[in-house]
Design an enzyme around this catalytic site. Structure first.
Site, PDB file in Angstrom:
ATOM      1  N   ARG A   1       3.526 154.422  25.120  1.00 10.32           N
ATOM      2  CA  ARG A   1       4.109 153.828  26.461  1.00 10.32           C
ATOM      3  C   ARG A   1       3.240 153.864  27.498  1.00 10.32           C
ATOM      4  NH1 ARG A   1       8.683 150.525  25.853  1.00 10.32           N
ATOM      5  NH2 ARG A   1       6.676 149.589  24.978  1.00 10.32           N
TER       6      ARG A   1
ATOM      7  N   ASP B   1      20.471 146.941  35.000  1.00  8.11           N
ATOM      8  CA  ASP B   1      20.295 147.009  33.857  1.00  8.11           C
ATOM      9  C   ASP B   1      20.751 148.472  33.423  1.00  8.11           C
ATOM     10  OD1 ASP B   1      19.304 147.821  31.505  1.00  8.11           O
ATOM     11  OD2 ASP B   1      17.402 147.215  31.677  1.00  8.11           O
TER      12      ASP B   1
ATOM     13  N   PHE C   1       2.300 145.274  22.405  1.00  7.31           N
ATOM     14  CA  PHE C   1       2.387 146.607  21.901  1.00  7.31           C
ATOM     15  C   PHE C   1       3.178 146.436  20.493  1.00  7.31           C
ATOM     16  CE2 PHE C   1       5.661 145.600  25.093  1.00  7.31           C
ATOM     17  CZ  PHE C   1       6.798 145.458  24.310  1.00  7.31           C
TER      18      PHE C   1
ATOM     19  N   PHE D   1      10.500 146.907  32.931  1.00  8.57           N
ATOM     20  CA  PHE D   1      10.571 147.188  31.730  1.00  8.57           C
ATOM     21  C   PHE D   1      10.081 146.032  30.957  1.00  8.57           C
ATOM     22  CE2 PHE D   1      12.641 147.399  27.317  1.00  8.57           C
ATOM     23  CZ  PHE D   1      12.084 148.543  27.202  1.00  8.57           C
ATOM     24  N   THR D   2       9.462 146.154  29.851  1.00  7.62           N
ATOM     25  CA  THR D   2       8.771 145.198  29.170  1.00  7.62           C
ATOM     26  C   THR D   2       9.583 144.057  29.180  1.00  7.62           C
ATOM     27  OG1 THR D   2       9.558 146.074  27.030  1.00  7.62           O
ATOM     28  CG2 THR D   2       7.334 146.695  27.835  1.00  7.62           C
TER      29      THR D   2
ATOM     30  N   LYS E   1      21.836 151.186  22.906  1.00  6.73           N
ATOM     31  CA  LYS E   1      21.781 152.309  23.518  1.00  6.73           C
ATOM     32  C   LYS E   1      23.090 153.119  23.714  1.00  6.73           C
ATOM     33  CE  LYS E   1      17.749 150.316  24.286  1.00  6.73           C
ATOM     34  NZ  LYS E   1      17.616 149.045  24.072  1.00  6.73           N
TER      35      LYS E   1
ATOM     36  N   TYR F   1      35.195 131.709  14.371  1.00 12.84           N
ATOM     37  CA  TYR F   1      34.022 131.156  14.982  1.00 12.84           C
ATOM     38  C   TYR F   1      34.448 130.994  16.538  1.00 12.84           C
ATOM     39  CZ  TYR F   1      30.069 128.225  16.237  1.00 12.84           C
ATOM     40  OH  TYR F   1      28.833 127.821  16.645  1.00 12.84           O
TER      41      TYR F   1
HETATM   42  C1  P61 Z   1      13.444 151.069  23.535  1.00 15.54           C
HETATM   43  F1  P61 Z   1       9.046 149.382  22.884  1.00 15.54           F
HETATM   44  N1  P61 Z   1      14.728 149.428  24.859  1.00 15.54           N
HETATM   45  O1  P61 Z   1      13.642 151.682  24.682  1.00 15.54           O
HETATM   46  P1  P61 Z   1      17.300 144.992  23.609  1.00 15.54           P
HETATM   47  N2  P61 Z   1      16.444 147.455  29.004  1.00 15.54           N
HETATM   48  C2  P61 Z   1      15.917 148.755  28.705  1.00 15.54           C
HETATM   49  C3  P61 Z   1      15.681 148.991  27.511  1.00 15.54           C
HETATM   50  O2  P61 Z   1      15.243 150.275  27.256  1.00 15.54           O
HETATM   51  C4  P61 Z   1      15.578 148.015  26.399  1.00 15.54           C
HETATM   52  C5  P61 Z   1      16.088 146.469  26.926  1.00 15.54           C
HETATM   53  C6  P61 Z   1      16.484 146.590  28.219  1.00 15.54           C
HETATM   54  C7  P61 Z   1      14.296 149.611  23.657  1.00 15.54           C
HETATM   55  C8  P61 Z   1      13.696 148.636  22.456  1.00 15.54           C
HETATM   56  C9  P61 Z   1      12.647 148.129  22.879  1.00 15.54           C
HETATM   57  O3  P61 Z   1       8.855 147.253  24.725  1.00 15.54           O
HETATM   58  C10 P61 Z   1      10.043 147.573  24.119  1.00 15.54           C
HETATM   59  O4  P61 Z   1      18.430 145.317  22.908  1.00 15.54           O
HETATM   60  C11 P61 Z   1      15.869 149.574  29.924  1.00 15.54           C
HETATM   61  O5  P61 Z   1      16.120 145.966  22.811  1.00 15.54           O
HETATM   62  O6  P61 Z   1      16.803 143.705  23.627  1.00 15.54           O
HETATM   63  C12 P61 Z   1      15.242 148.324  25.155  1.00 15.54           C
HETATM   64  O7  P61 Z   1      17.345 145.786  25.075  1.00 15.54           O
HETATM   65  C13 P61 Z   1      16.171 145.428  25.912  1.00 15.54           C
HETATM   66  C14 P61 Z   1      11.476 148.887  22.544  1.00 15.54           C
HETATM   67  C15 P61 Z   1      12.232 147.019  23.667  1.00 15.54           C
HETATM   68  C16 P61 Z   1      10.241 148.355  23.135  1.00 15.54           C
HETATM   69  C17 P61 Z   1      11.133 146.650  24.278  1.00 15.54           C
HETATM   70  O8  P61 Z   1      13.071 151.339  22.391  1.00 15.54           O
END
Ligand code: P61
Length: 473
Positions: A381, A214, A447, A123-124, A257, A71
């Protein structure tokens, strides 16, 4: 061009489902025409996202077996810290369950309500957390990023004039920090140049502004610097990545990623005070500072994966595969965002379906149509992803895109051929495709869970016909 094959061989396989057109019609209707709501079992080739969908290596799986599930004080945490120090150059790490966990913490730590946060395109999840912390996001990316046909080699670059203008307008003390994404997802996986990173650093130093990144796709960004920027052609990507990160005060990372894992993320930084605050908050929202919502084995897999993702041969194949798909589409005249980015091919849905207005949700309709054609899952997107502004009106982004996102080390170029053939088939009968309209819309990040109806079906129902037509039918 010599052929570039996978720099790995396949040791384990995962069978995937082949479906009929009728099955896909039922599936997309049940999903409310939202590809996020499809069941994975109904998908043939899954290009929804490159997030958490990587195939792990034998070394990562081995490291998982050595995970320490204590833990507190697990040695898996030490492995992650060592790997981040060695490969990214940051002394301090705070793990989180995934990228948005890290975004949540850093937004709370650095933003005082009322402050401003410039960034190279939104970014979302990033913007939502900045807004929830009381900040206002400002897009300071270069104009070329909003033009799908501009072939600028570094379309992710920060527009230095836009940044300076914002600083002059609101005052440096009202800028919480600048967030520079490498690469820029919503622009099409476009990189930022080293020269631009250096120039932003200079501005930040002049005004005492924190420079954050980021760094979710930093390895791919470093590969593009090697390919395109003078003086970097002979350097190893791992060295370029370290140089890039040396300019930042800290990073948020979605390990899903460029750390090649299925779950995980972290904050990494140089300032011990930010580390202390991160630890204060992480225990509230994620878990102990040595695991941050993850299992010990996840930390170990991430420690190994982040190193593997910086390998030149791996990246040359990875980005080559994305390019392979993009070029096949280009040859057939399908409009895509250029240059082809690092993690995905982005179809220009506005140009593809130029008979639809943006309010007819063309990218959402096109993603549904590609799934109907072949079982290939992609992601909207565009206007749906952009959400609503503070007054409740739809935001109308300049880019209306469908993303064909390539998971890392998962598919072969034969899969890319199937995807290309399907998109090209749909392109040839694009005039038959109708738009969609919302039937359910959640208040944030809509979305993910919104549901839609084909406009043709709505018209048919209004005319008293009972059987709704399918999009494109
Ligand atoms: C993706 F539809 N990306 O591209 P987490 N920063 C950036 C990302 O690309 C990102 C995160 C932060 C995703 C998953 C996803 O609107 C969406 O580990 C540049 O997913 O929390 C994530 O990282 C967030 C898909 C996220 C989406 C948000 O597919």
């Amino acid at each position: 061009m010599p052929a570039i094959a996978e720099p790995y061989r396949i040791k384990m396989v995962e069978p995937i489902t082949m479906t009929t057109r009728e099955q896909r019609e039922d599936a997309i209707r049940a999903a409310g025409y939202n590809t996020f709501l499809l069941r994975s079992d109904d998908v043939y080739i899954d290009l929804l996202t490159d997030s958490g969908t990587s195939a792990m290596s034998d070394r990562q799986w081995s490291a998982m077996m050595l995970g320490d599930e204590a833990y507190a004080g697990a040695r898996s945490f030490d492995h992650l810290v060592e790997s981040v120090r060695e490969n990214y150059g940051f002394p301090y790490v705070c793990p989180t369950h995934q990228g948005r966990g890290a975004e949540h913490l850093i937004s709370k730590i650095l933003i005082t309500p009322g402050q401003h946060v410039p960034g190279n395109m939104y970014f979302t999840t990033t913007r939502v957390h900045q807004e929830l912390a009381g900040g206002t996001f400002h897009d300071v990316i270069i104009d070329e990023a909003h033009d799908p046909s501009s072939r600028h080699p570094f379309k992710g670059n920060v527009d230095l004039d836009k940044l300076q203008t914002l600083i002059d307008e609101v005052g440096a003390d009202q800028i919480a920090y600048i967030n520079v994404a490498v690469t820029v997802n919503m622009a099409g996986g476009q990189p930022v140049s080293m020269a631009n990173i250096r120039a932003v650093r200079e501005i930040c130093d002049r005004h005492g502004i924190i420079m954050w990144s980021d760094a979710t796709r930093l390895a791919e960004n470093a590969w593009f610097i090697k390919e395109r920027e003078d003086g970097y052609g002979d350097r190893r990507v791992a060295d370029i990545a370290k140089e890039m990160l040396s300019h930042f005060d800290g990073i948020t990372m979605s390990g899903k990623k460029d750390c090649l894992v299925n779950i995980g993320g972290f904050l990494a930084m140089r300032d011990e005070r930010i580390l202390t605050k991160s630890r204060e908050l992480v225990v509230v929202y994620e878990g102990m500072p040595t695991y941050g919502g993850l299992a010990g084995r996840d930390l170990d897999a991430m420690a190994v994966g982040l190193r593997e993702a910086l390998d030149d041969d791996y990246l040359t194949h990875r980005i080559g595969q994305v390019r392979y798909l993009g070029e096949r589409l280009q040859e057939a005249g399908v409009p895509i965002v250029e240059p082809i980015g690092g993690h995905a091919v982005f179809i220009d849905a506005a140009a593809f379906l130029d008979h639809l207005s943006q309010d007819d949700l063309p990218a959402q309709a096109l993603a549904a149509e590609i799934f109907l054609d072949s079982g290939v899952r992609s992601m909207e997107r565009g206007i749906v992803s952009a959400g609503r502004d503070a007054d409740g009106n739809h935001r109308h982004p300049k880019l209306e895109l469908v993303r064909l996102t390539i998971p890392r080390r998962v598919y072969t170029n034969s899969h890319m051929d199937v995807v290309a053939e399907s998109v090209i088939r749909v392109f040839r009968r694009r005039r038959e495709i109708r738009g969609l309209t919302f039937v359910y819309e959640p208040p944030t990040l809509r979305f993910f869970t919104s549901r839609f109806e084909p406009l043709a079906a709505v018209a048919a129902l209004e005319e008293g016909r009972s059987e709704p037509a399918l999009a494109g039918a």
